[in-house]
Scaffold this active site. Structure first.
Site, PDB file in Angstrom:
ATOM      1  N   ARG A  78     -41.217   4.199 -46.294  1.00 21.74           N
ATOM      2  CA  ARG A  78     -41.551   4.759 -47.611  1.00 21.74           C
ATOM      3  C   ARG A  78     -42.992   4.401 -47.934  1.00 21.74           C
ATOM      4  O   ARG A  78     -43.351   3.229 -47.963  1.00 21.74           O
ATOM      5  CB  ARG A  78     -40.596   4.197 -48.665  1.00 21.74           C
ATOM      6  CG  ARG A  78     -40.965   4.628 -50.060  1.00 21.74           C
ATOM      7  CD  ARG A  78     -39.947   4.212 -51.137  1.00 21.74           C
ATOM      8  NE  ARG A  78     -40.492   4.643 -52.408  1.00 21.74           N
ATOM      9  CZ  ARG A  78     -40.881   3.836 -53.388  1.00 21.74           C
ATOM     10  NH1 ARG A  78     -40.738   2.537 -53.297  1.00 21.74           N
ATOM     11  NH2 ARG A  78     -41.419   4.332 -54.475  1.00 21.74           N
ATOM     12  N   HIS A 122     -47.775   6.652 -57.050  1.00 19.58           N
ATOM     13  CA  HIS A 122     -47.498   5.223 -57.219  1.00 19.58           C
ATOM     14  C   HIS A 122     -48.696   4.609 -57.949  1.00 19.58           C
ATOM     15  O   HIS A 122     -49.390   3.744 -57.415  1.00 19.58           O
ATOM     16  CB  HIS A 122     -47.244   4.571 -55.853  1.00 19.58           C
ATOM     17  CG  HIS A 122     -46.506   3.263 -55.927  1.00 19.58           C
ATOM     18  ND1 HIS A 122     -45.368   3.002 -55.194  1.00 19.58           N
ATOM     19  CD2 HIS A 122     -46.734   2.136 -56.631  1.00 19.58           C
ATOM     20  CE1 HIS A 122     -44.940   1.774 -55.448  1.00 19.58           C
ATOM     21  NE2 HIS A 122     -45.760   1.216 -56.311  1.00 19.58           N
ATOM     22  N   GLU A 167     -41.503   4.437 -60.518  1.00 19.73           N
ATOM     23  CA  GLU A 167     -41.440   3.601 -61.725  1.00 19.73           C
ATOM     24  C   GLU A 167     -42.318   4.079 -62.882  1.00 19.73           C
ATOM     25  O   GLU A 167     -43.261   3.386 -63.283  1.00 19.73           O
ATOM     26  CB  GLU A 167     -41.820   2.158 -61.380  1.00 19.73           C
ATOM     27  CG  GLU A 167     -40.966   1.531 -60.308  1.00 19.73           C
ATOM     28  CD  GLU A 167     -41.213   0.023 -60.153  1.00 19.73           C
ATOM     29  OE1 GLU A 167     -42.082  -0.510 -60.871  1.00 19.73           O
ATOM     30  OE2 GLU A 167     -40.531  -0.603 -59.339  1.00 19.73           O
ATOM     31  N   ASN A 293     -35.378   0.751 -57.646  1.00 19.02           N
ATOM     32  CA  ASN A 293     -36.122  -0.470 -57.334  1.00 19.02           C
ATOM     33  C   ASN A 293     -35.504  -1.605 -58.141  1.00 19.02           C
ATOM     34  O   ASN A 293     -35.390  -1.507 -59.365  1.00 19.02           O
ATOM     35  CB  ASN A 293     -37.599  -0.334 -57.716  1.00 19.02           C
ATOM     36  CG  ASN A 293     -38.320   0.692 -56.858  1.00 19.02           C
ATOM     37  OD1 ASN A 293     -37.758   1.212 -55.887  1.00 19.02           O
ATOM     38  ND2 ASN A 293     -39.559   0.971 -57.204  1.00 19.02           N
ATOM     39  N   TYR A 295     -35.330  -5.937 -58.584  1.00 17.97           N
ATOM     40  CA  TYR A 295     -35.868  -7.260 -58.258  1.00 17.97           C
ATOM     41  C   TYR A 295     -35.163  -8.416 -58.940  1.00 17.97           C
ATOM     42  O   TYR A 295     -34.958  -9.467 -58.353  1.00 17.97           O
ATOM     43  CB  TYR A 295     -37.363  -7.334 -58.617  1.00 17.97           C
ATOM     44  CG  TYR A 295     -38.213  -6.490 -57.709  1.00 17.97           C
ATOM     45  CD1 TYR A 295     -38.659  -6.986 -56.488  1.00 17.97           C
ATOM     46  CD2 TYR A 295     -38.539  -5.176 -58.049  1.00 17.97           C
ATOM     47  CE1 TYR A 295     -39.427  -6.206 -55.628  1.00 17.97           C
ATOM     48  CE2 TYR A 295     -39.302  -4.391 -57.187  1.00 17.97           C
ATOM     49  CZ  TYR A 295     -39.737  -4.918 -55.983  1.00 17.97           C
ATOM     50  OH  TYR A 295     -40.478  -4.147 -55.130  1.00 17.97           O
ATOM     51  N   GLU A 345     -36.745  -0.118 -53.265  1.00 15.80           N
ATOM     52  CA  GLU A 345     -37.477  -1.390 -53.218  1.00 15.80           C
ATOM     53  C   GLU A 345     -36.531  -2.517 -53.601  1.00 15.80           C
ATOM     54  O   GLU A 345     -35.751  -2.391 -54.539  1.00 15.80           O
ATOM     55  CB  GLU A 345     -38.649  -1.438 -54.224  1.00 15.80           C
ATOM     56  CG  GLU A 345     -39.819  -0.591 -53.854  1.00 15.80           C
ATOM     57  CD  GLU A 345     -40.945  -0.654 -54.898  1.00 15.80           C
ATOM     58  OE1 GLU A 345     -41.053  -1.666 -55.623  1.00 15.80           O
ATOM     59  OE2 GLU A 345     -41.702   0.324 -54.977  1.00 15.80           O
TER      60      GLU A 345
END
Ligand code: GCO
Length: 441
Positions: A78, A122, A167, A293, A295, A345
């Site tokens: 990606r 991005h 995002e 994504n 985290y 991600e």
């Protein structure tokens, strides 16, 4: 839970990067200035006062980097495409030399049997568009659709999957509200406009991708951070719900056809004056996949004080909360039932210790991946159609406002020699990819 866990057949294993974070070559082959080039020049905007001029020098080393992906055994990559390379003036003339780079990269990936997963935006907006009010200006959404056409027309026959935006929450919130990211603005009103125009850009780009790349998947990548009240107080609960609305529901609900989350819109006081009659229809064009994504989680206090974080943390100060990836996947699927999901991600920054040969024995990062993958597997077993997982990130790279101080890579980059050395986590993750299993640990 058994010690070794198998993933479904055809589950896709990859790693992710983004253009500004790795490419460097910011002045080459007709690329124009991006908002990040400009932002890096502001005193104290970047922790180590660095910039993206060289980064990982991927622009020149992409062949070596594709070999690296291949030697690790990964099946997909990606990456993102830099708008300032493709349409340097933001709108109008296409710079073929800029597109040539991605053309070469895609061919190199295909020759190595690695599936290209492209993201169109991005965060590196051409500065010239920011000079015309950036994402606060509705015209930027139409410019994005034109840029999409230029890229997909050239690469659409070979790219497996297209994500419009990465995002948009971070673009709108950190870029226009808190000012931590480029373009560094601090206006809540502007951030509402930016958020809406980013979503509009996504919606306008979807039919363009379908027309020029009818065989590829088209979707979007959103970030999700489960949000909990720090205490049981009614105030903290309300604060957590509002943050959940702004961070987690603001983008996915309009895409799913539900419009903006009314509770958060009211609590944050958005007058919605940017919404024009057909916008919500455009935004809710069906997507083939949702990229997630993930985290960490967040704890919320109404009084704005820093909450106590009870869990172990990464070098970002982010709590390690593997269960959150399961909660996110099941919540999204139960609420919206998208056709398929990718973890686009997931990863962790740690203060790595390299030996004399630049090798990093990052067992902490292996643990992070292991524990999150277990939870992805659990979500699949409860019926969520997760089709693949991309580790963030292939390399240590330019971590935005933190510069090169935070290392997220599977592969260490020595910033003096630009040498790449796979860490223990890269070797571990490569074995996972090849065996389609998480080994005993
Ligand atoms: C993200 C970004 C990455 C960051 C990563 C770690 O999409 O948030 O895609 O660019 O580097 O998230 O902060």
């Amino acid at each position: 839970m058994p010690d070794s866990i198998s993933f479904p057949r055809n589950f896709l294993w990859g790693s992710a990067t983004s253009s500004f974070q790795i490419e460097g070559a910011t002045d080459e082959d007709g690329r124009s200035e991006s908002i990040w080039d400009r932002f890096c020049k502001q005193q104290d905007a970047i922790a180590d006062n660095s910039n993206g001029n060289v980064a990982c020098d991927h622009y020149h080393r992409y062949k070596e980097d594709v070999q690296l992906l291949s030697s690790l055994g990964l099946q997909a990559y990606r990456f993102s495409i830099a708008w300032p390379r493709v349409i340097p003036a933001g709108t109008g003339a296409i710079n073929q030399k800029g597109l040539d780079f991605y053309d070469r990269l895609v061919d190199e990936l295909l020759n190595a049997n690695i599936s290209p997963y492209a993201t169109l935006y991005h965060w590196d907006l051409p500065q010239i568009l920011e000079d015309k009010n950036g994402w606060v200006n509705r015209d930027t959404a139409y410019a994005f659709a034109d840029y999409t056409k230029a890229v997909v027309d050239r690469l659409g026959d070979r790219v497996a999957s297209w994500a419009t935006l990465n995002e948009p929450f971070v673009s709108a919130s950190l870029g226009y509200k808190t000012g931590e990211h480029a373009p560094g603005r601090k206006s809540p009103t502007d951030s509402f406009a930016a958020a809406h125009h980013l979503l509009l850009a996504h919606g306008l780009a979807m039919p363009v991708i379908r027309e020029f790349a009818p065989k590829s998947d088209a979707g979007i990548v959103l970030n999700f951070t489960p949000c909990y009240p720090a205490t049981d107080s009614a105030e903290d609960k309300k604060a957590a719900n509002t943050t959940d609305g702004w961070d987690n529901r603001w983008y996915v609900e309009p895409i799913a056809g539900l419009g903006y989350p009314a509770d958060a819109v009211e609590a944050l006081g958005w007058d919605q004056k940017e919404i024009q009659p057909d916008d919500l229809n455009i935004i809710s064009t069906p997507i083939d996949f949702l990229g997630i994504n993930y985290y960490t989680r967040q704890l919320q206090r109404a009084d704005g004080k820093e909450p106590v974080k009870p869990l172990p943390q990464t070098d970002m100060g982010w709590e390690i909360y593997p269960q959150g990836i399961y909660e996110t996947l099941t919540r999204l699927h139960n609420s919206h039932g998208f056709k398929k999901y990718f973890i686009t991600e997931n990863g962790a920054a740690f203060a790595d210790n390299a030996d004399e040969s630049d090798f990093v024995d990052d067992q902490n990062r292996v643990d992070y991946f292991h524990d999150h993958l277990q939870q992805v597997h659990r979500a699949i077993q409860s019926g969520v159609p997760v089709n693949g997982y991309f580790a963030w990130s292939l390399f240590d790279n330019f971590e935005w406002a933190f510069g090169y101080e935070k290392r997220f890579g599977l592969v260490r980059v020595n910033y003096e020699t630009l040498e790449r050395v796979p860490k223990a986590s890269a070797l571990w993750f490569g074995e996972v990819a090849k065996s389609n299993q998480i080994p005993e640990r």
